[in-house]
Design an enzyme around this catalytic site. Structure first.
Site, PDB file in Angstrom:
ATOM      1  N   ASP A 177      24.507  34.318  29.198  1.00 29.64           N
ATOM      2  CA  ASP A 177      23.472  33.761  28.305  1.00 29.64           C
ATOM      3  C   ASP A 177      22.298  34.714  28.088  1.00 29.64           C
ATOM      4  OD1 ASP A 177      24.935  31.469  28.240  1.00 29.64           O
ATOM      5  OD2 ASP A 177      23.666  30.365  29.643  1.00 29.64           O
TER       6      ASP A 177
HETATM    7  P1  NDP Z   1      25.373  32.600  32.852  1.00 27.22           P
HETATM    8  O1  NDP Z   1      25.539  31.299  33.536  1.00 27.22           O
HETATM    9  O2  NDP Z   1      24.995  32.591  31.444  1.00 27.22           O
HETATM   10  O3  NDP Z   1      26.718  33.444  32.934  1.00 27.22           O
HETATM   11  C1  NDP Z   1      27.239  33.828  34.141  1.00 27.22           C
HETATM   12  C2  NDP Z   1      28.630  34.374  33.892  1.00 27.22           C
HETATM   13  O4  NDP Z   1      29.082  34.866  35.148  1.00 27.22           O
HETATM   14  C3  NDP Z   1      29.626  33.343  33.427  1.00 27.22           C
HETATM   15  O5  NDP Z   1      29.866  33.437  32.041  1.00 27.22           O
HETATM   16  C4  NDP Z   1      30.873  33.617  34.274  1.00 27.22           C
HETATM   17  O6  NDP Z   1      31.961  33.945  33.418  1.00 27.22           O
HETATM   18  C5  NDP Z   1      30.479  34.840  35.101  1.00 27.22           C
HETATM   19  N1  NDP Z   1      30.965  34.741  36.475  1.00 27.22           N
HETATM   20  C6  NDP Z   1      30.968  33.680  37.297  1.00 27.22           C
HETATM   21  N2  NDP Z   1      31.525  34.001  38.472  1.00 27.22           N
HETATM   22  C7  NDP Z   1      31.881  35.297  38.381  1.00 27.22           C
HETATM   23  C8  NDP Z   1      32.503  36.204  39.272  1.00 27.22           C
HETATM   24  N3  NDP Z   1      32.889  35.829  40.496  1.00 27.22           N
HETATM   25  N4  NDP Z   1      32.701  37.474  38.862  1.00 27.22           N
HETATM   26  C9  NDP Z   1      32.330  37.860  37.616  1.00 27.22           C
HETATM   27  N5  NDP Z   1      31.741  37.045  36.736  1.00 27.22           N
HETATM   28  C10 NDP Z   1      31.523  35.778  37.125  1.00 27.22           C
HETATM   29  O7  NDP Z   1      24.359  33.428  33.758  1.00 27.22           O
HETATM   30  P2  NDP Z   1      23.149  34.357  33.335  1.00 27.22           P
HETATM   31  O8  NDP Z   1      22.621  34.898  34.626  1.00 27.22           O
HETATM   32  O9  NDP Z   1      23.513  35.289  32.239  1.00 27.22           O
HETATM   33  O10 NDP Z   1      22.081  33.366  32.720  1.00 27.22           O
HETATM   34  C11 NDP Z   1      21.437  32.396  33.517  1.00 27.22           C
HETATM   35  C12 NDP Z   1      21.503  31.048  32.835  1.00 27.22           C
HETATM   36  O11 NDP Z   1      21.095  30.070  33.772  1.00 27.22           O
HETATM   37  C13 NDP Z   1      20.573  30.996  31.630  1.00 27.22           C
HETATM   38  O12 NDP Z   1      21.139  30.193  30.624  1.00 27.22           O
HETATM   39  C14 NDP Z   1      19.342  30.296  32.226  1.00 27.22           C
HETATM   40  O13 NDP Z   1      18.594  29.601  31.257  1.00 27.22           O
HETATM   41  C15 NDP Z   1      20.003  29.347  33.222  1.00 27.22           C
HETATM   42  N6  NDP Z   1      19.098  28.929  34.300  1.00 27.22           N
HETATM   43  C16 NDP Z   1      18.510  29.854  35.101  1.00 27.22           C
HETATM   44  C17 NDP Z   1      17.600  29.476  36.062  1.00 27.22           C
HETATM   45  C18 NDP Z   1      16.879  30.482  36.900  1.00 27.22           C
HETATM   46  O14 NDP Z   1      15.870  30.135  37.496  1.00 27.22           O
HETATM   47  N7  NDP Z   1      17.379  31.706  37.008  1.00 27.22           N
HETATM   48  C19 NDP Z   1      17.298  28.052  36.283  1.00 27.22           C
HETATM   49  C20 NDP Z   1      18.008  27.160  35.414  1.00 27.22           C
HETATM   50  C21 NDP Z   1      18.876  27.597  34.477  1.00 27.22           C
HETATM   51  P3  NDP Z   1      33.458  33.812  33.954  1.00 27.22           P
HETATM   52  O15 NDP Z   1      33.632  32.390  34.386  1.00 27.22           O
HETATM   53  O16 NDP Z   1      34.297  34.185  32.757  1.00 27.22           O
HETATM   54  O17 NDP Z   1      33.629  34.779  35.079  1.00 27.22           O
END
Ligand code: NDP
Length: 455
Positions: A383
Site C-alpha cells: 500500500d
Molecule cells: P501492506 O499490508 O500494504 O502490504 C504488505 C505486503 O507484504 C502484502 O501485500 C503481502 O503480499 C506481503 N507479505 C506478507 N507476508 C510476506 C512474506 N512473508 N514475505 C514477503 N512478502 C510478504 O503493508 P505496507 O507496509 O506496504 O503498508 C502498511 C499498511 O498498513 C498501510 O495500508 C497502512 O495504512 C496500514 N496500517 C499501518 C499502521 C502502522 O502504524 N504502521 C497502522 C494501521 C494500518 P503477499 O501476501 O503477496 O506476500
C-alpha cells in the site's frame, strides 16, 4: 517526613516520564526513552510503597511476583510482530485496574464523595471498563482468535452510541444523588458493553490505530483515578499517557489520510476484495534475475513494509545492503510513517538488524531521490507504494502520501503473490513494464539474492 520524600520522588518520576516521551520521539534516543520510562516507573512504585498508609507488604509482594512471572516471559519471548497485541493486553489490564480501583472507591466511600469527585470516579470507571473489553477484543482480533474482519450489522453506530448514552446518563444520576448503588452496576455494564460494540465493527488491520486511541482512554482513566485517590503522579502520568496516545492516533490517521471517525466508525477493510484485475499479466523473475539487476546498479533505495516483519527478513536485508555497499553501491532505506502495522515498525526492525540510522530516510527526504535511483527494491511492502493513492479518487487509500518507487528506473517487488495488502486493493505497479516481481517469502528470496551476488 515520608510523605514529603514521596512527593519528591514523584516529582523526579514525572520528569523522567516527560523525558521518556521526548527521547522516544527520535530513533536515535528511543532506547534512552525506554530506560527513562522504566526508571520513572520504578521510582514511582518505590515512592508509593513508602507512603505511611501502606502498612502491610504481603499482598503487594505476591502481586509483584505474579506480575514478574507473567510480564518477564512476555517481554523476552514475544516476537516483534506481536507487539501490537501485547500492547493491547497491557492496556486491558491497566484499564481493568483503574476500573476496579474506581469500583472499590465507590463502595467504600461513594456516599461521602462530593459531586465533583463522584463525576471523576464515574469517568474513571466508564473509561476503565470500556478500555478493558475494547482492548481485550483488539487483542483477540490481532491474535486472530476471532475473525479480524469488521463485524457489521444495521444501525451499529446508533446502538453503540445508545449504550454509551445509558452509561453517561447513569453517571449523571449518580453524581446528582450519590447512589443508588445498583445504578453503579448499570454504569459498569454499559461501559463493558460499549467497549465490545466499539471494536467489533473495526477491521483487524486498523487495530494499531485503535490501540493508540485505547491507550489514551486508559491514560485518562488513570488520570481520573489520580484525582479520586489524591495521587498527583497518577494525574500527571495518566495525562501524559492520554495525550501522547491521542497525538499518536492523530498522526497515524494523518499518515493514512483517514479521519478519526472513519477509523472508529468506517468499518474499513470490510470488503477485503483482493481484486487482482483479471486478464492482466505480470512479469515474474527469479532471485538470480534480481541479483543481476542489483549487480549493475549504482544506487538502490530499499523500501520495506509489513512483509519484512512477517518474514523476519530484517537481518537478510541488512546483509544485502552491506554487500551492495561493499561494491560501492549507494544504498538508502526509505521509511514510510505507516509501513508495517505499528508506528515506527520499520525503524525498530532495521535498528534491531543494525542498519545505521544515517541510511534511513523519511518519506519527504527520499521521494525526490527516486528518479535518480537505478533500483527501488520493495521488500514486503504494498500500500505504501501504491500510486492509486494519488490517481484514483475512489480508492480507500486516496490521499495517503506514498513512497514514489515508480519513479525509479527499475522496481523490484519481493512478495509471495499478487495478493493485496492491508487496504485490500490491487497495485498498478505490479503490471508496469519496469517492474520485476520476484515471488516468494521475503527472507528466502533475499537469501537467494545474496547467494547469487556472492556467487
Ligand atoms: P501492506 O499490508 O500494504 O502490504 C504488505 C505486503 O507484504 C502484502 O501485500 C503481502 O503480499 C506481503 N507479505 C506478507 N507476508 C510476506 C512474506 N512473508 N514475505 C514477503 N512478502 C510478504 O503493508 P505496507 O507496509 O506496504 O503498508 C502498511 C499498511 O498498513 C498501510 O495500508 C497502512 O495504512 C496500514 N496500517 C499501518 C499502521 C502502522 O502504524 N504502521 C497502522 C494501521 C494500518 P503477499 O501476501 O503477496 O506476500
Amino acid at each position: 517526613m515520608a510523605e514529603r520524600f514521596t512527593e519528591w520522588i514523584y516529582l523526579v518520576s514525572a520528569v523522567l516520564f516527560i523525558l521518556a516521551l521526548k527521547f522516544m520521539s527520535e530513533v536515535r534516543t528511543a532506547r534512552w526513552g525506554n530506560w527513562a520510562g522504566a526508571l520513572g516507573m520504578l521510582l514511582a512504585v518505590a515512592g508509593t510503597l513508602m507512603r505511611p498508609e501502606v502498612v502491610d507488604y504481603r499482598w503487594i509482594i505476591l502481586a509483584v511476583v505474579v506480575g514478574f512471572v507473567v510480564g518477564a516471559p512476555m517481554g523476552l519471548l514475544m516476537p516483534m510482530t506481536a507487539v501490537p497485541q501485547r500492547t493491547a493486553l497491557s492496556h486491558a489490564f491497566g484499564a481493568l485496574a483503574a476500573g476496579l480501583v474506581g469500583t472499590a472507591e465507590f463502595y467504600l466511600r461513594g456516599a461521602e464523595l462530593s459531586p465533583f469527585f463522584m463525576g471523576v470516579l464515574c469517568l474513571e470507571v466508564l473509561l476503565g471498563y470500556l478500555t478493558f473489553t475494547g482492548s481485550l477484543l483488539a487483542f483477540a482480533k490481532l491474535q486472530e482468535l476471532i475473525p479480524t474482519r469488521p463485524i457489521v450489522y444495521p444501525g451499529r453506530n446508533y446502538i453503540s452510541l445508545s449504550v454509551l448514552g445509558v452509561g453517561v446518563l447513569t453517571g449523571l444520576i449518580l453524581v446528582a444523588n450519590r447512589g443508588p448503588a445498583e445504578l453503579f452496576l448499570v454504569l459498569v455494564g454499559a461501559a463493558l458493553l460499549f467497549g465490545v460494540l466499539l471494536i467489533l465493527p473495526i477491521g483487524g488491520a486498523d487495530m494499531p490505530t485503535v490501540i493508540a486511541i485505547l491507550n489514551s482512554y486508559a491514560g485518562l482513566s488513570a488520570s481520573f483515578m489520580g484525582f479520586v485517590l489524591d495521587n498527583k503522579l497518577l494525574i500527571v502520568a495518566g495525562a501524559l499517557d492520554g495525550s501522547s496516545g491521542f497525538i499518536l492516533s492523530m498522526l497515524m490517521c494523518k499518515a493514512m489520510n483517514r479521519s478519526f471517525t472513519n477509523v472508529l466508525f468506517g468499518a474499513f477493510g470490510q470488503v477485503q476484495v483482493g481484486e487482482v484485475e483479471k486478464g492482466r499479466t505480470v512479469q515474474g523473475y527469479t532471485p538470480e534475475d534480481a541479483a543481476a539487476v542489483l549487480w549493475d546498479a549504482r544506487s538502490v533505495i530499499i523500501v520495506t513494509g509489513y512483509g519484512l516483519a512477517a518474514s523476519q527478513a530484517q537481518h537478510a536485508v541488512k546483509e544485502l545492503a552491506d554487500l551492495l555497499m561493499g561494491r560501492g553501491v549507494d544504498v538508502k532505506f526509505a521509511i514510510h510513517p505507516v509501513a508495517g502495522r505499528m508506528p515506527g515498525h520499520m525503524n525498530v526492525l532495521l535498528a534491531e538488524a543494525g542498519v545505521p540510522y544515517d541510511l534511513l530516510y523519511e518519506m519527504d527526504e527520499v521521494n525526490p531521490l527516486f528518479p535518480e535511483a537505478d533500483v527501488a527494491l520493495v521488500v514486503g511492502a504494498n500500500d505504501i507504494t501504491n500510486p492509486a493513492a494519488k490517481t484514483k479518487p475512489d480508492s480507500p487509500i486516496y490521499g495517503m502520501p506514498i513512497l514514489e518507487v515508480d519513479k525509479a528506473r527499475t522496481v523490484v517487488f519481493i512478495k509471495r503473490s499478487l495478493a493485496p495488502g492491508f487496504a485490500g486493493i490491487d497495485n498498478e505497479l505490479f503490471y508496469l513494464p519496469k517492474t520485476m516481481m520476484v515471488f516468494g517469502d521475503a527472507k528466502k528470496v533475499l537469501t537467494q539474492i545474496i547467494a547469487a551476488l556472492k556467487g
